[in-house]
Enzyme design. Structure first.
Site, mmCIF file in Angstrom:
data_model
loop_
_atom_site.group_PDB
_atom_site.id
_atom_site.type_symbol
_atom_site.label_atom_id
_atom_site.label_comp_id
_atom_site.label_asym_id
_atom_site.label_seq_id
_atom_site.Cartn_x
_atom_site.Cartn_y
_atom_site.Cartn_z
ATOM 1 N N ARG A 170 75.568 2.855 14.872
ATOM 2 C CA ARG A 170 76.169 1.588 15.314
ATOM 3 C C ARG A 170 77.681 1.675 15.240
ATOM 4 O O ARG A 170 78.294 1.118 14.330
ATOM 5 C CB ARG A 170 75.704 0.424 14.417
ATOM 6 C CG ARG A 170 74.300 0.058 14.669
ATOM 7 C CD ARG A 170 73.737 -1.022 13.784
ATOM 8 N NE ARG A 170 72.297 -0.842 13.789
ATOM 9 C CZ ARG A 170 71.641 -0.067 12.944
ATOM 10 N NH1 ARG A 170 72.282 0.567 11.982
ATOM 11 N NH2 ARG A 170 70.340 0.069 13.052
ATOM 12 N N ASP A 243 68.335 5.515 8.330
ATOM 13 C CA ASP A 243 68.074 4.249 9.018
ATOM 14 C C ASP A 243 66.599 3.911 9.114
ATOM 15 O O ASP A 243 66.218 2.747 9.106
ATOM 16 C CB ASP A 243 68.643 4.332 10.440
ATOM 17 C CG ASP A 243 69.817 3.406 10.591
ATOM 18 O OD1 ASP A 243 70.628 3.361 9.640
ATOM 19 O OD2 ASP A 243 69.906 2.715 11.617
ATOM 20 N N THR A 244 65.761 4.949 9.208
ATOM 21 C CA THR A 244 64.329 4.728 9.389
ATOM 22 C C THR A 244 63.729 4.020 8.166
ATOM 23 O O THR A 244 62.993 3.047 8.306
ATOM 24 C CB THR A 244 63.622 6.078 9.583
ATOM 25 O OG1 THR A 244 64.063 6.956 8.556
ATOM 26 C CG2 THR A 244 63.923 6.682 10.934
ATOM 27 N N CYS A 350 56.598 13.136 11.929
ATOM 28 C CA CYS A 350 57.729 13.012 10.992
ATOM 29 C C CYS A 350 57.666 14.015 9.827
ATOM 30 O O CYS A 350 56.690 14.043 9.072
ATOM 31 C CB CYS A 350 57.754 11.591 10.443
ATOM 32 S SG CYS A 350 59.080 11.346 9.266
ATOM 33 N N LEU A 351 58.735 14.763 9.698
ATOM 34 C CA LEU A 351 58.838 15.727 8.595
ATOM 35 C C LEU A 351 58.980 14.997 7.254
ATOM 36 O O LEU A 351 58.570 15.496 6.216
ATOM 37 C CB LEU A 351 60.080 16.599 8.838
ATOM 38 C CG LEU A 351 60.482 17.586 7.759
ATOM 39 C CD1 LEU A 351 59.461 18.715 7.659
ATOM 40 C CD2 LEU A 351 61.854 18.164 8.044
ATOM 41 N N GLY A 352 59.598 13.814 7.290
ATOM 42 C CA GLY A 352 59.927 13.108 6.048
ATOM 43 C C GLY A 352 58.905 12.058 5.652
ATOM 44 O O GLY A 352 59.208 11.195 4.816
#
Ligand code: HEM
Length: 400
Positions: A170, A243-244, A350-352
């Site tokens: 942003r 952010d996720t 997703c890796l995380g």
């Protein structure tokens, strides 16, 4: 007064993804898309949108048709594609082999005590006040601290990392001024590269037990990673890991604040929290849309999509598809086997996800132990961002 136009438009199937009402509360639009438009269109360039679970899964499982290789430099300030998200198998799969090892569930669980301590300290900072702005005071700093711990960076870098990721996601310029936004992103991108370049140099000189040391020492097919490869991985960690989780925490808490009877269930039975995390990921799907580029012509239903077209996979809608989820529009913390696609699916899943789940579970548990009863401040209008659905302004109140 003019009646408000429906989103998506019932005649053209065009979905306005930046409509504030949609970003705050997208579920009714998802339900209409699923019922009425197998292939809808996005307001941006009228690019096609797939929303059915079956179609989205097909696309995610066929990266040779639905490719992740696209030029996002202008939007992300990158010099090269990020690894592994912006490259396709089989090249992408090689990187996942070495990265998956470092993001295993046991490794992420080892970070949990530290994260809980941070959560408690953050809550200590405002619990007596009886109110907080949830996004800036809790949802932003917590994942950022987890990221710093994971990478082996000092906690004093917290403000810098928040500034860097915000500078890409942003940029603080007029939202309509694309040139200023691109310039800001490119400058921020160079700061991110410079930071990680220095870190690579430091870890090569003085290895320790952290992620960056791992990246500088691990071998891929008998070769160490190049500096460019390490930079392209680290850049993605910074953008993908902060952010996720922030957005998921914000959307989950906004839901629980607005639905006290659901919140009371979690307070009475905290053992429901892990399942509630999954159900809220399904319901809210804060990362709601995944872009892909077509490598060949494909027919979905009776619509032919052309090679080279940008296609949007609306995983937020797929997660509400009644063909996959019985009683899909009902939020049920005791739902069995929630096979949601909030973390994607297939090669790029997703890796995380183990890290994210641990962060979300620990954060919700710590919060509800200390602040079980809360509400959105009377008269306040929460603000949700388009794209990744972050609750940018979420004032919460409780009795101190
Ligand atoms: C609740 C939090 C999270 C959500 C909802 C989420 C969601 C997703 C989704 C939907 C994808 C698939 C992207 C695609 O197919 O194009 C993805 C990929 C990825 N995520 Fe996450 N993510 C979260 C947390 C994290 C965290 C904490 C990390 C840590 C660094 C992370 C790192 C990644 C990476 C590296 C990829 C790319 C994987 C690949 O392309 O092989 N994510 N994530």
């Amino acid at each position: 007064m003019e009646p408000k136009e429906q989103n998506p438009c019932p005649h053209t199937g065009v979905l306005n993804i930046i409509d504030p009402e949609y970003t705050a509360n997208p579920q009714p639009a998802y339900a209409r898309l699923l019922a009425e438009h197998r292939v809808a269109k996005s307001i941006a360039m009228h690019s096609p949108i797939l929303s059915r679970y079956e179609d989205v899964m097909y696309a995610l499982r066929h990266p040779e048709i639905f490719s992740s290789e696209m030029d996002m430099k202008v939007l992300l300030g990158t010099r090269r594609p990020m690894i592994p998200q912006q490259i396709d198998p089989p090249r992408q799969t090689r990187y996942r082999k070495i990265l998956d090892l470092r993001f295993s569930r046991p490794r992420m669980q080892a970070l949990e005590p530290d994260l809980r301590r941070h959560a408690q300290e953050v809550i200590d900072g405002f619990v007596e006040r009886g109110e907080c702005e949830f996004d800036s005071e809790f949802a932003v700093p917590l994942p950022c601290r987890a990221f710093l711990t994971l990478m082996g960076l000092p906690q004093e870098e917290l403000d810098l990392f928040i500034e860097l990721k915000n500078g890409i996601i942003r940029p603080p310029v007029d939202p309509m001024d694309m040139i200023a936004a691109t310039e800001f992103r490119m400058k921020t991108g160079e700061r991110i590269y410079a930071y990680f370049e220095k870190m690579i140099e430091d870890r090569r000189a003085k290895p320790c037990d952290d992620m960056m040391t791992y990246l500088t020492t691990v071998e891929l097919d008998g070769q160490p990673l190049s500096d460019e490869e390490i930079l392209d991985i680290s850049y993605l960690f910074l953008l993908g890991g902060l952010d996720t989780v922030t957005a998921t925490l914000g959307c989950s808490m906004a839901y629980l604040a607005a639905n006290p009877e659901q919140r009371r269930k979690l307070v009475a039975k905290p053992e429901l929290i892990p399942n509630a995390v999954e159900e809220l990921l399904r319901w809210e799907t804060p990362v709601s849309l995944l872009p892909r580029v077509l490598k060949q012509n494909v027919t979905i239903g009776d619509v032919e999509l052309r090679e080279g077209a940008l296609v949007n996979l609306l995983i937020g809608a797929a997660n509400l598809d009644p063909a996959e989820f019985p009683d899909a529009m009902h939020v049920d913390f005791e739902r069995e086997s929630i096979r949601h696609v909030a973390f994607g699916a297939g090669a790029h899943r997703c890796l995380g996800s183990h890290l994210a789940r641990m962060e979300l579970r620990a954060a919700l548990e710590e919060w509800h132990k200390r602040i079980p009863d809360y509400a959105i401040k009377a008269g306040a209008v929460p603000k949700v961002s388009p794209g990744i659905r972050e609750q940018l302004y979420l004032p919460l109140v409780w009795s101190a």
